[in-house]
Design an enzyme around this catalytic site. Structure first.
Site, PDB file in Angstrom:
ATOM      1  N   HIS A  14      35.489  37.251  48.721  1.00  0.00           N
ATOM      2  CA  HIS A  14      36.296  38.192  47.937  1.00  0.00           C
ATOM      3  C   HIS A  14      36.868  39.238  48.890  1.00  0.00           C
ATOM      4  O   HIS A  14      36.277  40.274  49.139  1.00  0.00           O
ATOM      5  CB  HIS A  14      35.415  38.833  46.846  1.00  0.00           C
ATOM      6  CG  HIS A  14      36.188  39.689  45.881  1.00  0.00           C
ATOM      7  ND1 HIS A  14      35.759  39.921  44.590  1.00  0.00           N
ATOM      8  CD2 HIS A  14      37.350  40.368  46.002  1.00  0.00           C
ATOM      9  CE1 HIS A  14      36.606  40.709  43.971  1.00  0.00           C
ATOM     10  NE2 HIS A  14      37.589  41.010  44.810  1.00  0.00           N
ATOM     11  N   HIS A  16      40.877  40.680  49.842  1.00  0.00           N
ATOM     12  CA  HIS A  16      42.341  40.644  49.671  1.00  0.00           C
ATOM     13  C   HIS A  16      42.936  40.936  51.035  1.00  0.00           C
ATOM     14  O   HIS A  16      42.685  42.007  51.603  1.00  0.00           O
ATOM     15  CB  HIS A  16      42.789  41.710  48.668  1.00  0.00           C
ATOM     16  CG  HIS A  16      42.168  41.549  47.314  1.00  0.00           C
ATOM     17  ND1 HIS A  16      42.820  40.926  46.276  1.00  0.00           N
ATOM     18  CD2 HIS A  16      40.946  41.899  46.848  1.00  0.00           C
ATOM     19  CE1 HIS A  16      42.022  40.919  45.210  1.00  0.00           C
ATOM     20  NE2 HIS A  16      40.879  41.498  45.524  1.00  0.00           N
ATOM     21  N   HIS A 194      39.366  37.650  38.765  1.00  0.00           N
ATOM     22  CA  HIS A 194      38.702  38.949  38.643  1.00  0.00           C
ATOM     23  C   HIS A 194      38.433  39.156  37.156  1.00  0.00           C
ATOM     24  O   HIS A 194      39.349  39.022  36.326  1.00  0.00           O
ATOM     25  CB  HIS A 194      39.625  40.064  39.127  1.00  0.00           C
ATOM     26  CG  HIS A 194      39.742  40.201  40.609  1.00  0.00           C
ATOM     27  ND1 HIS A 194      40.093  39.170  41.425  1.00  0.00           N
ATOM     28  CD2 HIS A 194      39.533  41.280  41.413  1.00  0.00           C
ATOM     29  CE1 HIS A 194      40.115  39.612  42.683  1.00  0.00           C
ATOM     30  NE2 HIS A 194      39.776  40.890  42.702  1.00  0.00           N
ATOM     31  N   GLU A 197      35.250  43.746  36.095  1.00  0.00           N
ATOM     32  CA  GLU A 197      35.211  44.831  37.084  1.00  0.00           C
ATOM     33  C   GLU A 197      35.342  46.127  36.279  1.00  0.00           C
ATOM     34  O   GLU A 197      34.385  46.874  36.143  1.00  0.00           O
ATOM     35  CB  GLU A 197      36.352  44.678  38.094  1.00  0.00           C
ATOM     36  CG  GLU A 197      36.426  45.794  39.138  1.00  0.00           C
ATOM     37  CD  GLU A 197      37.679  45.705  40.044  1.00  0.00           C
ATOM     38  OE1 GLU A 197      38.669  45.041  39.655  1.00  0.00           O
ATOM     39  OE2 GLU A 197      37.667  46.332  41.127  1.00  0.00           O
ATOM     40  N   ASP A 275      36.116  43.106  49.433  1.00  0.00           N
ATOM     41  CA  ASP A 275      37.260  43.381  48.543  1.00  0.00           C
ATOM     42  C   ASP A 275      38.481  43.857  49.343  1.00  0.00           C
ATOM     43  O   ASP A 275      39.350  43.046  49.653  1.00  0.00           O
ATOM     44  CB  ASP A 275      36.859  44.401  47.463  1.00  0.00           C
ATOM     45  CG  ASP A 275      37.682  44.286  46.197  1.00  0.00           C
ATOM     46  OD1 ASP A 275      38.525  43.388  46.108  1.00  0.00           O
ATOM     47  OD2 ASP A 275      37.466  45.108  45.270  1.00  0.00           O
ATOM     48  N   ASP A 276      38.553  45.153  49.631  1.00  0.00           N
ATOM     49  CA  ASP A 276      39.683  45.726  50.377  1.00  0.00           C
ATOM     50  C   ASP A 276      39.111  46.635  51.452  1.00  0.00           C
ATOM     51  O   ASP A 276      39.147  47.870  51.330  1.00  0.00           O
ATOM     52  CB  ASP A 276      40.587  46.518  49.423  1.00  0.00           C
ATOM     53  CG  ASP A 276      41.130  45.645  48.309  1.00  0.00           C
ATOM     54  OD1 ASP A 276      42.080  44.889  48.566  1.00  0.00           O
ATOM     55  OD2 ASP A 276      40.565  45.685  47.196  1.00  0.00           O
TER      56      ASP A 276
HETATM   57  N1  ADE Z   1      43.659  43.817  44.187  1.00  0.00           N
HETATM   58  C1  ADE Z   1      43.095  44.225  45.323  1.00  0.00           C
HETATM   59  N2  ADE Z   1      41.848  44.654  45.097  1.00  0.00           N
HETATM   60  C2  ADE Z   1      41.606  44.497  43.776  1.00  0.00           C
HETATM   61  C3  ADE Z   1      40.507  44.740  42.928  1.00  0.00           C
HETATM   62  N3  ADE Z   1      39.358  45.265  43.375  1.00  0.00           N
HETATM   63  N4  ADE Z   1      40.631  44.469  41.623  1.00  0.00           N
HETATM   64  C4  ADE Z   1      41.775  43.962  41.146  1.00  0.00           C
HETATM   65  N5  ADE Z   1      42.840  43.718  41.896  1.00  0.00           N
HETATM   66  C5  ADE Z   1      42.763  43.975  43.208  1.00  0.00           C
HETATM   67 ZN    ZN Z   2      39.256  42.116  44.403  1.00  0.00          ZN
END
Ligand code: ADE
Ligand code: ZN
Length: 325
Positions: A14, A16, A194, A197, A275-276
């Site tokens: 996971h 991006h 997703h 969340e 994630d990011d």
């Molecule tokens: N795009 C990038 N990170 C995300 C996240 N945590 N949830 C949904 N979309 C995303």
């Molecule tokens: Zn994500």
């Protein structure tokens, strides 16, 4: 602790790719492409990364992605992530990309995917790290736009293992994308989404029943629905949990309040992911370290999280075995 975590073979499921853009690279690519940034310095960019929720993050994330224009930009971004992940002990990565974020600005699909794919091949050759690509649809855009994106992906089918669903969750339930996921399945794509969340457990159910996903990204809100937890356990549906992201986006107020240990104790196939990472303060090893410390995880539990990442991946058992050596 750090060395123990780094030395554990891990898969990251996971991530991006657009969310791995460090501010230094944002400035370098803005310069390369003759674009102005609304920030004066790298420190100012980092200082802006205070979020109230998912949407407040997404606003900056889409803004930052504007510096990605040429094939070389996507190559450099992906190469930097794979190098960093490799140094964290990641043997295999399944990487999300958001084509609509780029095609909507006039960047051709082919430019995006060729840059990413080129870096995947180079990293496999030079570092021995394997990776697969997951194409996400932005759920706050129309289903027509998602269908058009699927159409653009068909010539690159061999480079994309699965489709996913991301962006603003609440108000955009999985059911809206049933037809798109069905069309993608007919083309041979696997799928993830997703769900849970910020959105309710019902979105997780829809992702399973209507989109037929292989795993759930995040999924942390499943604990509000004991029957759903039983099902996730019985069907061994993996959750790709992102601890630092969840605190940054205020899904949990603090890391000690995170429910990852309760998810593990419930017998679920939990994995740890970043994630990011450029926005949330840590790559995968730091996510492992921080959550292990905050929740007092045992070495056995940490090992189980790493093992789960291979079970949850799209690698065959044989490939996973080879990848970990
Ligand atoms: N795009 C990038 N990170 C995300 C996240 N945590 N949830 C949904 N979309 C995303
Ligand atoms: Zn994500």
């Amino acid at each position: 602790m750090k060395d123990f975590i780094r030395s554990l073979p891990k898969a990251e499921l996971h991530i991006h790719i657009e969310g791995s853009m460090e501010p230094e690279m944002m400035f370098a690519l803005a310069l390369r492409n003759g674009l102005r940034l609304p920030y004066g310095s790298v420190e100012e960019v980092r200082g802006a990364y205070e979020f109230n929720d998912l949407q407040s993050f997404l606003d900056l994330y889409y803004e930052g992605a504007r510096v990605l224009v040429q094939e070389a930009d996507f190559f450099d971004l992906t190469a930097a992530y794979l190098k960093r992940a490799h140094s964290d002990g990641v043997c295999h990565a399944e990487i999300f990309f958001d084509p609509q974020t780029h095609t909507a600005r006039g960047v051709p699909f082919e430019v995006v995917i060729s840059g990413i794919h080129g870096a995947q091949r180079a990293a496999a050759r030079e570092l021995g790290i394997s990776s697969k690509l997951i194409m996400c649809f932005l759920r706050d855009l129309s289903t027509e736009s998602a269908m058009e994106t699927l159409r653009q992906a068909i010539p690159y089918k061999e480079w994309i293992i699965a489709i996913g669903l991301d962006s603003a969750e609440v108000g955009h339930p999985p059911e809206q994308f049933k037809a798109v996921f069905e069309a993608a399945r007919k083309e041979g794509f696997l799928s993830v989404a997703h769900a849970g969340e910020e959105g309710p457990p019902e979105y997780i159910r829809q992702a399973l029943d209507l989109l037929h996903v292989s795993r759930i990204d995040h999924g942390v809100r499943c604990l509000e629905d004991p029957e759903l937890v039983e099902r996730l356990k019985a069907e061994r549906i993996p959750l790709t949990v992102c601890p630092l992201s969840n605190v940054k986006l205020r899904v949990f107020n603090t890391l000690p309040e995170h429910n990852l240990k309760r998810l593990l104790d419930a017998g679920l196939c939990v994995t740890v992911n970043s994630d990011d990472p450029a926005y949330f303060g840590g790559y995968v090893a730091e996510n492992f370290r921080a959550v292990s410390e905050a929740l007092h995880l045992t070495d056995e539990e940490i090992r189980r999280l790493a093992d789960n990442s291979f079970e949850a991946s799209f690698l065959t058992e044989k490939e996973a075995k080879g990848s970990r050596q």
